[in-house]
Design an enzyme around this catalytic site. Structure first.
Site, mmCIF file in Angstrom:
data_model
loop_
_atom_site.group_PDB
_atom_site.id
_atom_site.type_symbol
_atom_site.label_atom_id
_atom_site.label_comp_id
_atom_site.label_asym_id
_atom_site.label_seq_id
_atom_site.Cartn_x
_atom_site.Cartn_y
_atom_site.Cartn_z
ATOM 1 N N LYS A 121 40.964 43.037 -6.187
ATOM 2 C CA LYS A 121 41.642 43.420 -4.971
ATOM 3 C C LYS A 121 41.931 44.901 -5.116
ATOM 4 O O LYS A 121 42.552 45.322 -6.096
ATOM 5 C CB LYS A 121 42.956 42.668 -4.842
ATOM 6 N N THR A 179 53.711 43.299 -1.706
ATOM 7 C CA THR A 179 54.441 42.974 -0.482
ATOM 8 C C THR A 179 55.512 41.932 -0.773
ATOM 9 O O THR A 179 56.562 41.896 -0.139
ATOM 10 C CB THR A 179 53.459 42.427 0.569
ATOM 11 N N TYR A 206 43.725 43.687 -9.890
ATOM 12 C CA TYR A 206 44.422 44.284 -8.759
ATOM 13 C C TYR A 206 44.555 45.783 -9.032
ATOM 14 O O TYR A 206 45.272 46.203 -9.930
ATOM 15 C CB TYR A 206 45.782 43.604 -8.597
#
Lengths: 338, 338, 338, 338
Positions: free
Chosen positions: D164, D48, D136
């Site tokens: 994550k 993001t 991730y």
């Protein structure tokens, strides 16, 4: 209006005899056993029932036996997909006559159709069906049914009463619920992916059509009941265990042979699959089945294999290897070699 | 040993009558027309023949009509895939009896099988078939057949005599040829992806089973002949043109409706598809068909549509828009509005 | 106007020293060796050059060394993709200053962009670049560049002069050629997929940027020359052989480590990859490299490994197993065990 | 041992100024605003945060500003992925020095690596990192991290403390939890897919790193709190609403521009994206942003747009059309036309 479909529907496995034909007596015995174990409904001619591997006549016979043996005890959701709309509608009519509660119709497969064509197909069925219809979305095998299509069909055709979704995608299920429930509160949402049964019930599904309920109908029912009572913590304990079983039945086998192998431990003879197997596959199946037996033994639903079970890793392939090593060592011990 | 299959085999479209039934007279007329236009063989019950949308009885009838009308003029490659091995073998037997030259059998579909299971399926067929078998690899619709599987099957089963591949992947075709030709020089390699027919023939394919030959049998034959004569430069001129037509028949339509629409301009009535269409789709089909007519008119195989053709962009969707604008303007002119 | 880019451009591997830094002396030696072996151009900072594993400063240094060592002998196509348009344009400027002939810019990666955004990205570059730009389409790694986007870019930006496509899709290449050549006859089409180099040249490509030319520059050049002379039959003999090598360098290794392993046999030291390897992977690499040595020995470009080569199956994994078994047996023989 | 990471971490958007440079003042203001709104932690240099569109120096600067502005108020999870292991470890060291709590490292991207290579990459980091590492997994953009790999890394490297996962796959998350929690009860599981945040927390996740928390930190926090208190029914009400917002921010825009557009309504100026936009895209963005404003107005977090909001359909594209029609009508009314 008909009763809303709720609970766990078993997409029934089909026992075959020595000739590879439907083993009627065993199928009847299995159907009654499932009902006795508490499944809420039966779903003959699903993917688990290998509907594509039977002829149109055999598919009719499977529903006929199921309905007859059921004697009205539970609702029957009969898989009615045939070669084209006309044949599918004829099957709908036949299943209505046999006493099925509703039919389930998979989106067209082989050719991958656009949403507009999927709509056209189900619209034609929705307009003409003499029996309630549940849509069946299984994008890994058939043309996908997307949210706008579901919504159009739900809005226009009262006889389309629900959807069974086997994608296992929670967000997709939520999008369908958001789009349809406001205009069709009676619409049923069933998940075909028991790997996530508890979360699916938590977000608002009405139930599931779950292959695992062929092997452990007691457990899928328990997860359903705990979840609708809001006892998610306890439901999740069973959910993690059923996930282990589901993965062990699904991935190392050709679908649905692992579910057949597990259900065999419950006392049924499903016979050889219509999909041929090589000798290598048959020998693998034996080792893999032993792993399934160990998982089922943990549920205290079957006895452990002779010689007991190796501690599992949670990874079916490794479990199989451990099991094989253990078996070989036992054999050697028995012979006094080690 | 049988003659090696070579050349362009038409995966024949099936005309339907007003009732949606096989239009036998039109099918016969179409079969003879194709043979007269020079196709090297016929391939009933292919994907283009929408075999999955017919019943087992209808599939048999389609081969029967085709063989009967053919009267031995060209080899017939009959699609024989049924619900399971036993049914498929029964179809093989039936088609042998009808005079088919060989059968083509698609890998199992709906369930996606592992290479070992694809092998097991075809091995069972290879052991028992009374007629030569061509494997049919179409990974976008059915379980893929990989190179080691092809090689095993070619090595073990003399009755498996070739493969039709619709992946359009040149490197894959070369890998199959490398793996199989040294051990089976008689093995036939056919491409089902005419977008790349010339390159496929250049790298060593024996021919193709190409849906486009339903609409332009003269052109697919010409490409085949130029290519086997080594006249690649000239072949490529036609190849680029057939690619334009292929794309315009394939992408804006549900397969194989664009091929039906094009073949209609050659003077045949294929009737409505068994896959229902919405009014939007029917109106789109008209505009898209006009684009096809323009492409076919460039080949000088059909007349241009009344009012002539807009210059094409090579991009079917844009061509359709241009055509529609042009038609609207013509209509307005006719009415004196502009 | 600049000379059209033609022929085989080597996407140069980057030798690393003991510290994992660019091994300048070895890179210079390798660059000159490639030019001496007849490659038509060099392409530093391609995927084969692992551009993503270097820092922006290192990427500049790689181009600088390449241009300097080249001394104007062959055209240099410098990979110029950086973190964003501004950085990419700065790299374009720098490479223009170093004497590069043109730059190649891969479509944005990590985020998968829509065609409109891919257009916006290259349009911004096309408007501002001080050096000719070749688009680089590699849909397995980066946002795809589709036909309408290519066409828009070719139509609007004279400084965008070509495309390198690594999809290996012949039909896609033909669609690009159809859409662009009529409006930009100067536009260059290069294939990055040497598995199908001959067919790509036959359908109209101008050349290739092929990782294999790091290991066998003589062979890729030969295929290019035979193909443009229209000697496809002879070209295809080499094409089948390079396919075997390509598959053996590509699939069993992490890209581009198999190409590094093969080029090492030509007398260069590429050092350890920046992507770490486990001990298992390092030991696999040795066995796999021996298979590559055997294939290269068949080309008579390197000596066979001590002890000779097992007969190959054409299937790299199996070849590796055969090679290992053979090596073990040799070792045992040496020790007098068998 | 460090505190386990829990709660909602905001993968912070990066405001840019007129020159396209990091807008430091606005970034500081945004960071403090997020903390004031109750996010549990910050995650600079996430997807993001468009980490791939910044230079290595800029990425460091972003973390520096974030840590400095944070002044120890919340834990910082700093995205540390760089071009290769050495550069990534240097970033880890730098972020440790800046006061980050832990780093998050995405699996290698561009090249798609095998599980063994993903393991090798993270093992090298796990052995050498001076700061705790969160893996991730974002399989749509980078090499996937599978369950056995997670388990190996968790078992061997104490400094690897969590994962994550942005796949949104509940069953996959459950498999990871099953495989890792028994051996590493301290291991943190965070979901990056807020479409299913409530179910993910129900099955046992410790929190999320959710782009939506840039726009509605109050709501993501509320969902987290209701879920950990077991108030799933109420959590699901907000979950359905955040799904609508998430879909409207995610699908009609290039990621993460819809999240930027929504966060702008909270009073921040994010500037133009570094990914260029065409005029068409800019005009689409305006219409789409108005839809976002209407959804945010329903949350009573921002005012509705002038002229009010059309009733939404729940389908962003249609909502946009409705909004545009409504705006045009208002404009016409204003001009007295209708």
């Amino acid at each position: 209006m008909a009763q809303k479909l709720r609970g766990i529907f078993t997409p029934t496995l089909v026992p075959l005899d020595d000739q590879g034909q439907i083993h009627e007596r065993e199928l009847r015995r299995f159907v009654s056993w499932l009902i006795d174990r508490g499944v809420h409904g039966l779903y003959p001619n699903g993917s688990t029932g290998e509907f594509t591997r039977f002829t149109p006549e055999e598919r009719r016979r499977i529903v006929e036996i199921t309905c007859d043996e059921n004697r009205g005890r539970v609702p029957i959701l009969a898989g009615a997909a045939e070669a084209n709309v006309k044949e599918t509608l004829a099957a709908c009519e036949a299943y209505a006559g046999m006493g099925a509660t509703a039919v389930a119709i998979v989106a067209p497969f082989y050719f991958k159709l656009s949403p507009e064509s999927v709509y056209a197909y189900f619209a034609e069925i929705g307009r003409n069906t003499p029996i309630d219809v549940t849509l069946y979305n299984i994008p890994m095998f058939a043309s996908p049914i997307d949210v706008p299509t579901i919504r159009r069909l739900a809005a226009e055709f009262p006889r389309i009463v629900g959807i069974k979704d086997s994608s296992g995608d929670l967000a997709f299920m939520m999008r369908m619920i958001s789009a349809v429930r406001p205009i069709r509160p009676d619409f049923t949402f069933l998940t075909g992916w028991e790997a996530v049964l508890t979360p699916m019930l938590m977000i608002g599904c009405d139930g599931g059509t779950n292959a695992s309920s062929n092997a452990v109908p007691e457990i899928t029912r328990r997860i359903y009941e705990l979840s609708i009572e809001g006892k998610y913590e306890e439901a999740m304990k069973w959910q993690f265990r059923i996930l282990e079983l589901f993965d062990a039945m699904l991935y190392p086998f050709e679908f649905p042979d692992g579910f057949r192998a597990a259900a065999e431990f419950r006392g049924f003879d499903f016979g050889l699959s219509r999909q041929p197997q090589t000798p290598t596959q048959r020998s693998d199946r034996e080792s893999l089945a032993r792993v399934l037996q160990c998982i089922l033994a943990d549920f205290e639903l079957v006895s452990p294999p002779p010689g007991g079970c190796a501690v599992r890793t949670g990874q079916p392939e490794q479990d199989k290897i451990k099991q094989v090593v253990r078996d070989v060592l036992q054999e050697l011990e028995k012979r006094g070699v080690v």
